[in-house]
Scaffold this active site. Sequence first.
Site, PDB file in Angstrom:
ATOM      1  N   LYS A 125      55.620 -68.053  25.031  1.00  0.00           N
ATOM      2  CA  LYS A 125      55.988 -66.832  24.311  1.00  0.00           C
ATOM      3  C   LYS A 125      55.987 -65.576  25.521  1.00  0.00           C
ATOM      4  O   LYS A 125      56.736 -64.721  25.226  1.00  0.00           O
ATOM      5  CB  LYS A 125      55.010 -66.509  23.453  1.00  0.00           C
ATOM      6  CG  LYS A 125      54.419 -67.377  22.123  1.00  0.00           C
ATOM      7  CD  LYS A 125      55.399 -67.272  21.132  1.00  0.00           C
ATOM      8  CE  LYS A 125      55.035 -68.200  20.049  1.00  0.00           C
ATOM      9  NZ  LYS A 125      55.159 -69.408  20.101  1.00  0.00           N
TER      10      LYS A 125
HETATM   11  C1  PLP Z   1      55.455 -70.708  19.581  1.00  0.00           C
HETATM   12  C2  PLP Z   1      55.056 -71.928  20.225  1.00  0.00           C
HETATM   13  C3  PLP Z   1      56.097 -73.114  19.894  1.00  0.00           C
HETATM   14  C4  PLP Z   1      57.275 -73.309  18.766  1.00  0.00           C
HETATM   15  O1  PLP Z   1      58.378 -72.248  19.549  1.00  0.00           O
HETATM   16  P1  PLP Z   1      59.340 -71.952  18.238  1.00  0.00           P
HETATM   17  O2  PLP Z   1      60.195 -71.184  19.009  1.00  0.00           O
HETATM   18  O3  PLP Z   1      58.567 -71.227  17.372  1.00  0.00           O
HETATM   19  O4  PLP Z   1      59.922 -73.028  17.731  1.00  0.00           O
HETATM   20  C5  PLP Z   1      55.889 -74.462  20.587  1.00  0.00           C
HETATM   21  N1  PLP Z   1      54.980 -74.417  21.286  1.00  0.00           N
HETATM   22  C6  PLP Z   1      53.915 -73.375  21.898  1.00  0.00           C
HETATM   23  C7  PLP Z   1      52.958 -73.725  22.683  1.00  0.00           C
HETATM   24  C8  PLP Z   1      54.454 -72.400  21.266  1.00  0.00           C
HETATM   25  O5  PLP Z   1      53.457 -71.150  21.541  1.00  0.00           O
END
Ligand code: PLP
Length: 510
Positions: A125
């Site tokens: 993120k």
């Molecule tokens: C948010 C997240 C995801 C999923 O990503 P999206 O863009 O919502 O599909 C996968 N792995 C981790 C560790 C995340 O924090």
Amino acid sequence: MLLGVRILKYTSTRSKIEPITSAKAILQGLSNDGGLFVPEEIPKMSLEEIKNLLPLEYEQRAVATLRKFLTDFTETELTECAQVAYDWFDDASKVPMSILVHDIKNPTAQVGVLELWHGPTSAFKDMALQMLPQLMTKAMKKVSEKHNILILTATSGDTGKAALAGFADVPQIKIMVFYPDGGVSKIQRLQMVTQTGKNVKVVAVRGNFDDTQTGVKKIFSNENIRAELEKKNVKLSSANSINWGRLAPQIVYYFSGYADFVKNNVIKLGEEVNIAVPTGNFGNILAAYYAKRMGLPVKKIICASNINHVLTDFFKTGVYNRNLTFHKTISPSMDILISSNLERLLYHETGGDFQRVNQFMQELSKTGKYKIDSALKQKLNNIFYATYATEEETLSLIKEVFGNYKYLVDTHTAVALSAVGKYRRETKDLTPILVASTASPFKFTNAVLNALGENVADVDDLKQLNKLNALTDKPIPKNLASLANAEILHTEICNCEDMPAEVLNFAGAK
Ligand SMILES: *Cc1c(COP(=O)(O)O)cnc(C)c1O
């Protein structure tokens, strides 16, 4: 100096609106019709331009990619944004790639693991949430925004900390995060309540995540609160994953990973790769789709889910049905039954047919499901392959990869690697593949230790960090290691009905 001759504008997935600039789309977040902002056309990146990325640093690659979409930003502005955003990543290359040979007998079957978790919260993120505040600040100047902005977020764990870290001490913006008391892990809570910054506030809510999120949504839709805030010269905004300012920075690392594949002689410039992404809200994988549409040589995009396999079913049957049993899993950031960003894919693959997209979304909110026709399904299947991993498969993958390569992955990355195995066994397609690695294994120590055969049910979360470090000899990310001694700065707790008062209070505080 503006970069493009023509400004690329943004429209809505759900109706015909007067197109707006990317600065406005980033500040507004969501279109008034409930739709998501999408570029009116998808810009191209030529092989020559991709070749030019090879010698560049990550920040420069980011500028070269983002300038295609954010044409109302100058090159200088984008450079400043990228430099601030990625400055405190703990690896000089920002997104290091580890190359594994997936099928030991076949040395061409490389897997490039793109480590997207070297930012301040050790999860992917950060790639976008470090960039978004920088883009927002520039955008506010562009539209001469006189209000202060208050970012309001409800979190079940990871997003809250990443948003706090991104917005801390950003001028003209405040950030407030609500989390369910007792509803996040000890480490996640510590990450949030030790957050420094003059403009940040973190409050626990007596309730579960749904209560917390509902509380935040009510504040957004409450006219009285908005009027009160207006008196204080404050506007509300959100940092959630459908904001274009979060999506665009995610496109960069697919180009960067491809460039690193060429640099490492895994492929020659122009040769195709596959991409695998552990998917929840469909943001990260949609960025891979945009990269492909821009001209990155990508054959298949692999959509990997956990046992909340709504997306696997959708790509297999053409029916999106959210009325599945919800499972809490060891890859919690993918425990999602409504993948919001899928709406953008439907928009682009129907050739911008907003009426159809609108109909799908209305059916989804009324009945919890919708069905696409077989022509559209075929189009999607040409681009995507979808599968999911069970909890057992995820755990055994972690063990296998550590055993074979001494390479440690977290549960989300393991879901993607498991999907790569299924795809390769089923299709015999051994094209080199880029895998999005979305979290440090130290963020999910409990499951990772279990996978390695350790029972840690009684071991404190912070002690688990040390245990995993001792067992694997992998370094604990600094931001996690320092939690044990960090000062607790946020201790407030409130009832759901007091959330509006908390917001008004913080909005007015100097
Ligand atoms: C948010 C997240 C995801 C999923 O990503 P999206 O863009 O919502 O599909 C996968 N792995 C981790 C560790 C995340 O924090």
